[in-house]
Design a protein around this motif. Structure first.
Motif, PDB file in Angstrom:
ATOM      1  N   PHE A   1       0.709  -1.398   0.076  1.00 32.01           N
ATOM      2  CA  PHE A   1      -0.174   0.068  -0.152  1.00 32.01           C
ATOM      3  C   PHE A   1       0.710   1.370   0.124  1.00 32.01           C
ATOM      4  O   PHE A   1       1.081   1.990   1.127  1.00 32.01           O
ATOM      5  CB  PHE A   1      -1.048   0.174   1.187  1.00 32.01           C
ATOM      6  N   PRO A   2       1.568   1.541  -0.931  1.00 28.77           N
ATOM      7  CA  PRO A   2       2.498   2.419  -1.043  1.00 28.77           C
ATOM      8  C   PRO A   2       1.874   3.988  -0.957  1.00 28.77           C
ATOM      9  O   PRO A   2       2.766   5.026  -0.524  1.00 28.77           O
ATOM     10  CB  PRO A   2       3.280   2.370  -2.300  1.00 28.77           C
ATOM     11  N   ARG A   3       0.566   3.914  -1.313  1.00 27.53           N
ATOM     12  CA  ARG A   3       0.015   5.389  -1.181  1.00 27.53           C
ATOM     13  C   ARG A   3      -0.740   5.609  -0.062  1.00 27.53           C
ATOM     14  O   ARG A   3      -1.513   6.461   0.058  1.00 27.53           O
ATOM     15  CB  ARG A   3      -0.662   5.905  -2.281  1.00 27.53           C
ATOM     16  N   SER A   4      -0.566   4.834   1.106  1.00 30.44           N
ATOM     17  CA  SER A   4      -1.476   4.605   2.253  1.00 30.44           C
ATOM     18  C   SER A   4      -1.176   6.035   2.916  1.00 30.44           C
ATOM     19  O   SER A   4       0.061   6.559   3.069  1.00 30.44           O
ATOM     20  CB  SER A   4      -1.245   3.376   3.064  1.00 30.44           C
ATOM     21  N   ARG A   5      -2.330   6.448   3.422  1.00 31.96           N
ATOM     22  CA  ARG A   5      -2.276   7.625   4.327  1.00 31.96           C
ATOM     23  C   ARG A   5      -1.450   7.514   5.759  1.00 31.96           C
ATOM     24  O   ARG A   5      -1.160   8.171   6.795  1.00 31.96           O
ATOM     25  CB  ARG A   5      -3.676   8.334   4.533  1.00 31.96           C
ATOM     26  N   TYR A   6      -1.335   5.830   6.127  1.00 32.98           N
ATOM     27  CA  TYR A   6      -1.036   5.458   7.174  1.00 32.98           C
ATOM     28  C   TYR A   6       0.691   5.232   7.211  1.00 32.98           C
ATOM     29  O   TYR A   6       1.411   4.584   8.071  1.00 32.98           O
ATOM     30  CB  TYR A   6      -1.599   4.269   7.680  1.00 32.98           C
ATOM     31  N   ALA A   7       1.285   5.733   5.981  1.00 30.40           N
ATOM     32  CA  ALA A   7       2.862   5.309   5.727  1.00 30.40           C
ATOM     33  C   ALA A   7       3.627   5.916   6.679  1.00 30.40           C
ATOM     34  O   ALA A   7       4.600   5.429   7.229  1.00 30.40           O
ATOM     35  CB  ALA A   7       3.036   5.556   4.191  1.00 30.40           C
ATOM     36  N   GLY A   8       3.132   7.281   7.023  1.00 25.63           N
ATOM     37  CA  GLY A   8       4.081   8.071   7.946  1.00 25.63           C
ATOM     38  C   GLY A   8       3.960   7.420   9.366  1.00 25.63           C
ATOM     39  O   GLY A   8       4.985   7.428   9.884  1.00 25.63           O
ATOM     40  N   ASP A   9       2.616   7.072   9.694  1.00 21.55           N
ATOM     41  CA  ASP A   9       2.310   6.280  10.811  1.00 21.55           C
ATOM     42  C   ASP A   9       3.461   4.846  11.091  1.00 21.55           C
ATOM     43  O   ASP A   9       3.805   4.799  12.189  1.00 21.55           O
ATOM     44  CB  ASP A   9       1.064   5.949  11.184  1.00 21.55           C
ATOM     45  N   VAL A  10       3.341   4.251   9.996  1.00 17.72           N
ATOM     46  CA  VAL A  10       4.353   3.064   9.973  1.00 17.72           C
ATOM     47  C   VAL A  10       5.719   3.391  10.442  1.00 17.72           C
ATOM     48  O   VAL A  10       6.327   2.513  11.409  1.00 17.72           O
ATOM     49  CB  VAL A  10       4.026   2.191   8.815  1.00 17.72           C
ATOM     50  N   LEU A  11       6.303   4.445   9.564  1.00 14.88           N
ATOM     51  CA  LEU A  11       7.678   4.581   9.840  1.00 14.88           C
ATOM     52  C   LEU A  11       7.918   5.358  10.944  1.00 14.88           C
ATOM     53  O   LEU A  11       8.916   4.933  11.610  1.00 14.88           O
ATOM     54  CB  LEU A  11       8.171   5.726   8.634  1.00 14.88           C
ATOM     55  N   MET A  12       6.992   6.054  11.470  1.00 16.03           N
ATOM     56  CA  MET A  12       7.193   6.571  12.946  1.00 16.03           C
ATOM     57  C   MET A  12       7.251   5.620  14.030  1.00 16.03           C
ATOM     58  O   MET A  12       7.976   5.651  14.893  1.00 16.03           O
ATOM     59  CB  MET A  12       6.128   7.697  13.228  1.00 16.03           C
ATOM     60  N   CYS A  13       6.266   4.700  13.762  1.00 15.12           N
ATOM     61  CA  CYS A  13       6.202   3.534  14.763  1.00 15.12           C
ATOM     62  C   CYS A  13       7.481   2.758  14.854  1.00 15.12           C
ATOM     63  O   CYS A  13       8.004   2.362  15.706  1.00 15.12           O
ATOM     64  CB  CYS A  13       5.079   2.592  14.449  1.00 15.12           C
ATOM     65  N   LEU A  14       8.259   2.595  13.553  1.00 13.77           N
ATOM     66  CA  LEU A  14       9.191   1.817  13.301  1.00 13.77           C
ATOM     67  C   LEU A  14      10.617   2.477  14.078  1.00 13.77           C
ATOM     68  O   LEU A  14      11.376   1.860  14.512  1.00 13.77           O
ATOM     69  CB  LEU A  14       9.590   1.267  12.074  1.00 13.77           C
ATOM     70  N   TYR A  15      10.581   3.847  13.985  1.00 14.52           N
ATOM     71  CA  TYR A  15      11.563   4.605  14.425  1.00 14.52           C
ATOM     72  C   TYR A  15      11.274   4.586  15.897  1.00 14.52           C
ATOM     73  O   TYR A  15      12.348   4.365  16.644  1.00 14.52           O
ATOM     74  CB  TYR A  15      11.445   5.946  14.046  1.00 14.52           C
ATOM     75  N   SER A  16      10.042   4.836  16.590  1.00 15.97           N
ATOM     76  CA  SER A  16      10.063   4.572  18.196  1.00 15.97           C
ATOM     77  C   SER A  16      10.560   3.467  18.306  1.00 15.97           C
ATOM     78  O   SER A  16      11.042   3.213  19.614  1.00 15.97           O
ATOM     79  CB  SER A  16       8.446   4.884  18.236  1.00 15.97           C
ATOM     80  N   LEU A  17      10.235   2.296  18.033  1.00 19.32           N
ATOM     81  CA  LEU A  17      10.691   1.053  18.251  1.00 19.32           C
ATOM     82  C   LEU A  17      12.310   0.721  18.331  1.00 19.32           C
ATOM     83  O   LEU A  17      12.712   0.261  19.101  1.00 19.32           O
ATOM     84  CB  LEU A  17      10.110  -0.335  17.376  1.00 19.32           C
ATOM     85  N   THR A  18      12.972   1.267  17.137  1.00 17.07           N
ATOM     86  CA  THR A  18      14.367   0.860  16.864  1.00 17.07           C
ATOM     87  C   THR A  18      15.132   2.074  17.304  1.00 17.07           C
ATOM     88  O   THR A  18      16.306   1.741  17.439  1.00 17.07           O
ATOM     89  CB  THR A  18      14.489   0.500  15.399  1.00 17.07           C
TER      90      THR A  18
END
Length: 98
Positions: A51-68
């Motif tokens: 889903f490359p155009r998902s409006r949640y893409a930023g949320d996914v990447l921010m969550c990964l940053y928060s985790l790692t």
């Protein structure tokens, strides 16, 4: 997903003492945390690929940053999704605003 340790490995903290009786449990907990991080990264990348155009893409990447704590996720957010509603937060965090 397989056990690809090169994908993500949280470094051991300075206070981890190999002579401590609890060191083995510490290593087990670390291995589990590393596995969770690898699973999250894999799942996040799968979501972004499907889903490359998902409006949640930023949320996914921010969550990964928060985790790692890996700023590469913030940089990817800004490069690939500059119109994301999380882009300003990512930019602020990269500039040291936490």
């Amino acid at each position: 997903m397989g056990e690809d340790a090169s994908l993500f490995d949280i470094p051991l903290p300075d206070y981890a003492d190999p002579s401590s009786p609890s060191y083995r449990y510490f290593l087990q907990a670390k291995a589990l945390q590393d596995w969770y991080a690898r699973q999250a990264i894999h799942s996040g990348n799968e979501l972004l690929a499907r889903f490359p155009r998902s409006r949640y893409a930023g949320d996914v990447l921010m969550c990964l940053y928060s985790l790692t704590g890996d700023v590469a996720f913030l940089q990817r957010l800004l490069a690939q999704f500059p119109e994301s509603d999380r882009a300003l937060e990512a930019e602020f965090t990269l500039q040291g605003g936490s």
